[in-house]
Motif scaffolding. Sequence first.
Motif, PDB file in Angstrom:
ATOM      1  N   GLY A 134      -0.960   5.885  -3.170  1.00  0.00           N
ATOM      2  CA  GLY A 134       0.233   6.197  -3.937  1.00  0.00           C
ATOM      3  C   GLY A 134       0.249   5.432  -5.244  1.00  0.00           C
ATOM      4  O   GLY A 134      -0.771   4.888  -5.707  1.00  0.00           O
ATOM      5  N   GLU A 135       1.404   5.363  -5.872  1.00  0.00           N
ATOM      6  CA  GLU A 135       1.530   4.743  -7.186  1.00  0.00           C
ATOM      7  C   GLU A 135       1.593   3.221  -7.120  1.00  0.00           C
ATOM      8  O   GLU A 135       1.292   2.551  -8.095  1.00  0.00           O
ATOM      9  CB  GLU A 135       2.774   5.273  -7.897  1.00  0.00           C
ATOM     10  CG  GLU A 135       2.723   6.770  -8.208  1.00  0.00           C
ATOM     11  CD  GLU A 135       3.956   7.233  -8.956  1.00  0.00           C
ATOM     12  OE1 GLU A 135       4.862   6.382  -9.166  1.00  0.00           O
ATOM     13  OE2 GLU A 135       4.024   8.422  -9.313  1.00  0.00           O
ATOM     14  N   ARG A 136       1.988   2.663  -5.985  1.00  0.00           N
ATOM     15  CA  ARG A 136       2.260   1.222  -5.931  1.00  0.00           C
ATOM     16  C   ARG A 136       1.295   0.431  -5.062  1.00  0.00           C
ATOM     17  O   ARG A 136       1.272  -0.798  -5.140  1.00  0.00           O
ATOM     18  CB  ARG A 136       3.691   0.988  -5.417  1.00  0.00           C
ATOM     19  CG  ARG A 136       4.759   1.592  -6.323  1.00  0.00           C
ATOM     20  CD  ARG A 136       6.141   1.315  -5.791  1.00  0.00           C
ATOM     21  NE  ARG A 136       7.169   1.878  -6.672  1.00  0.00           N
ATOM     22  CZ  ARG A 136       8.468   1.795  -6.447  1.00  0.00           C
ATOM     23  NH1 ARG A 136       8.928   1.166  -5.364  1.00  0.00           N
ATOM     24  NH2 ARG A 136       9.327   2.333  -7.292  1.00  0.00           N
ATOM     25  N   TRP A 137       0.524   1.108  -4.243  1.00  0.00           N
ATOM     26  CA  TRP A 137      -0.313   0.401  -3.289  1.00  0.00           C
ATOM     27  C   TRP A 137      -1.787   0.680  -3.548  1.00  0.00           C
ATOM     28  O   TRP A 137      -2.162   1.750  -4.018  1.00  0.00           O
ATOM     29  CB  TRP A 137       0.021   0.827  -1.850  1.00  0.00           C
ATOM     30  CG  TRP A 137       1.394   0.429  -1.405  1.00  0.00           C
ATOM     31  CD1 TRP A 137       2.550   1.125  -1.619  1.00  0.00           C
ATOM     32  CD2 TRP A 137       1.757  -0.742  -0.695  1.00  0.00           C
ATOM     33  NE1 TRP A 137       3.622   0.456  -1.080  1.00  0.00           N
ATOM     34  CE2 TRP A 137       3.165  -0.702  -0.495  1.00  0.00           C
ATOM     35  CE3 TRP A 137       1.044  -1.838  -0.192  1.00  0.00           C
ATOM     36  CZ2 TRP A 137       3.849  -1.695   0.179  1.00  0.00           C
ATOM     37  CZ3 TRP A 137       1.731  -2.834   0.489  1.00  0.00           C
ATOM     38  CH2 TRP A 137       3.114  -2.753   0.659  1.00  0.00           C
ATOM     39  N   ARG A 138      -2.637  -0.287  -3.195  1.00  0.00           N
ATOM     40  CA  ARG A 138      -4.080  -0.110  -3.289  1.00  0.00           C
ATOM     41  C   ARG A 138      -4.756  -0.949  -2.209  1.00  0.00           C
ATOM     42  O   ARG A 138      -4.352  -2.088  -1.932  1.00  0.00           O
ATOM     43  CB  ARG A 138      -4.605  -0.524  -4.666  1.00  0.00           C
ATOM     44  CG  ARG A 138      -6.116  -0.361  -4.816  1.00  0.00           C
ATOM     45  CD  ARG A 138      -6.612  -0.696  -6.206  1.00  0.00           C
ATOM     46  NE  ARG A 138      -8.063  -0.558  -6.287  1.00  0.00           N
ATOM     47  CZ  ARG A 138      -8.701   0.556  -6.547  1.00  0.00           C
ATOM     48  NH1 ARG A 138      -8.007   1.672  -6.775  1.00  0.00           N
ATOM     49  NH2 ARG A 138     -10.009   0.602  -6.593  1.00  0.00           N
ATOM     50  N   PHE A 139      -5.801  -0.365  -1.635  1.00  0.00           N
ATOM     51  CA  PHE A 139      -6.563  -1.061  -0.596  1.00  0.00           C
ATOM     52  C   PHE A 139      -8.007  -1.171  -1.050  1.00  0.00           C
ATOM     53  O   PHE A 139      -8.626  -0.176  -1.454  1.00  0.00           O
ATOM     54  CB  PHE A 139      -6.482  -0.303   0.733  1.00  0.00           C
ATOM     55  CG  PHE A 139      -7.277  -0.946   1.841  1.00  0.00           C
ATOM     56  CD1 PHE A 139      -6.868  -2.157   2.390  1.00  0.00           C
ATOM     57  CD2 PHE A 139      -8.421  -0.350   2.340  1.00  0.00           C
ATOM     58  CE1 PHE A 139      -7.593  -2.756   3.406  1.00  0.00           C
ATOM     59  CE2 PHE A 139      -9.158  -0.941   3.358  1.00  0.00           C
ATOM     60  CZ  PHE A 139      -8.739  -2.150   3.895  1.00  0.00           C
TER      61      PHE A 139
END
Length: 711
Positions: A558-563
Amino acid sequence: MRRLLLTNAIAFTLAAPLPALAGDDDTATTLDRVQVVSTRLQQVPAFDTPASLSTVDVDGRAASAGVNVSDLLRGVPGLLARDRQNYAQDTQLSLRGFGARSTFGVRGVRLYADGIPATMPDGQGQVSHFALAGAERIEVLRGPFSALHGNSSGGVVQIFSADGDAPTQGHMQASLGRDDSRSFGASLRGVDGAFGYALAGNLFETDGWREHSAARRQSLNAKLHYDLPGDGRLRLVANHFNAPNAQDPLGLTWAQVRENPRQATAVAEQFDTRKSAEQDQAGLVWEQPLGDGHSLRAMAYAGTREIEQYLPLPTGAQANPLNSGGVIDLDNDYGGADLRWSWRGELAGREFELTAGGNFDRQRQHRLGYENFVGTALGVRGALRRDERNRTDNFDQYAQAWWRFAPRWSLLAGVRHSRVRFESRDAYVTARNPDDSGAVEYAQTTPVAGLAFSPNDDLRFYLSAGRGFETPTFNELGYRADGGAGLAFDLKPAVSRNLEFGGKWRNGDGASLEAALFRADTDDELAVARNVGGRSSYRNVGRARREGFELAAGLPLGERWRFDLAYTWLDAQFRDSFPICTAAGCTNPSVRVAAGTRIPGTARQQLDARLGWRSGGWEAALEAIGVGDVTVNDPGSARAPGYVLLGFEFAREWRFGTQSLRGFARVDNLLDKAYVGSVIVNEGNGRYYEPGPGRGLLLGLRWQWAAEDAP
């Protein structure tokens, strides 16, 4: 079965993007042109190269004190960077198992700072002078193409500082951490017409997590450039590093680790073990396009590095007339030059790039040794026991070519010929200490080639193979395995045959995936033969193999999370049996290391995972770092347990026009887990272990500013 599992693993990880192969277009789309410095290609993106190459952006957003390069290298597959909690010793770096056995400094891995070698001609290097305050990025090259950098290129790590740019900008950062650690860094960069500048500095002090481990470090870095007619550029890079009297707590036995991991070994206090290091160097780089696709690059550098180190060598051991004492006084003068020509054009109507050049490097070393006692006083400079002048020179020639010989196929091939000469002149000759002078020369040709296939714009497969070599360093040549006088000039260089198969995928949303299978078979592997009187001697022990699997993935959620995830599986082992000494004072190797024993200092598995969140000026991240168990000696009879650590960081940024203020907090070892952070391979007294710190908090503020654009 193991190879089948690895093959299935890489096929599975790259299977997800395969549906995107559909399409009839028979031409490859030109991707963003990003210079790949580590592979010496000017116009070929890293995504298109048949090699494992990671780039770490140093953009000031990391919740770090900006002192230890290991903080920034988390998440690079194949790379094990260990903070030793001991600033008298350098960060431990190993790539795919190369360099893992180094007990001090970095060996087996080639190091550069702004294109200037940080590895000496003999293969020994250090990262202590890497100027993180002004850094822009770090490149890490793994696999066969590392061999194009010459001796001891099991991998390549390069740090690059930012260029001067408009508008004028700068930053100041201050942080406080555990054990009364304080760090302050600043930078300033800008341009004035054809002239540009980038200045950076850092001051760091700590009382140390362990007893007897206080340290202080200063670093300054200057990068100046002047634009020349015809799009040429002249760069001057200069840096200074000073670390006086860094206390050395030494390693611990396993019993001492369990008793109190923060203690220093008793002899560390008794002999006041410590190390002082000071380094100054400067380099000049000239780059000039010549027209019709031709260009020249010339580089010259010079520097000095002074070391004074007090060791815990027992006074009884120094009764041996051949012993060189417990105080090292080492002066290094070094320098070199590199000249290369490049041409970009077409061959048979297809894109083609050719580079050829040569370089030489020189090292002049004055090594003095003194007793570490005077009468009953310990930890002081005593009588002279060693006086020798060592010199190392290398002269290399290299060439490489990249050719897109078909719409979706490209070839990268190169060859390097290296000649390295060691010479020692002994000035400490007595009736009981004979002349140890001598010389030896090594030469090796290292070819490498890689083939890349582009099924579509976002997917690459490649296969590469090559040969590399690693000479013994002067420290390893210093003592003969049979205990006789003179240097160990019978040692041979270790020669490796490297093979890698990999794939890369990305999409327009910022997702990426890279995976690689690799193998390196080495002949004449170097290992410790014995430890006697506080001195290690080395021998060639036959064949070794390092093979494994790497995976790196980045996934926006999404726009706010990154893994982000990096995983390494490594099987590094001796393939031949060989005898070693294990008892204290042993001079006759009688214990055999079995074929198949794991190479010490290597971890079978390594995992770095990070879940990040960002919303407006707020940021947070949860990290997990896992490292498998590590054997600490050649027989594999002792080991450091594996561990998993959690870390959490939080940041808030406020913007005021062209200025910003960023506050950050980081908690390392969130669960306060006891673990061994690094090991001293084959330590003669069984003090193999350097414990990692418990839970710790880091707080920092960073102010960045930029001048208003001129009207």
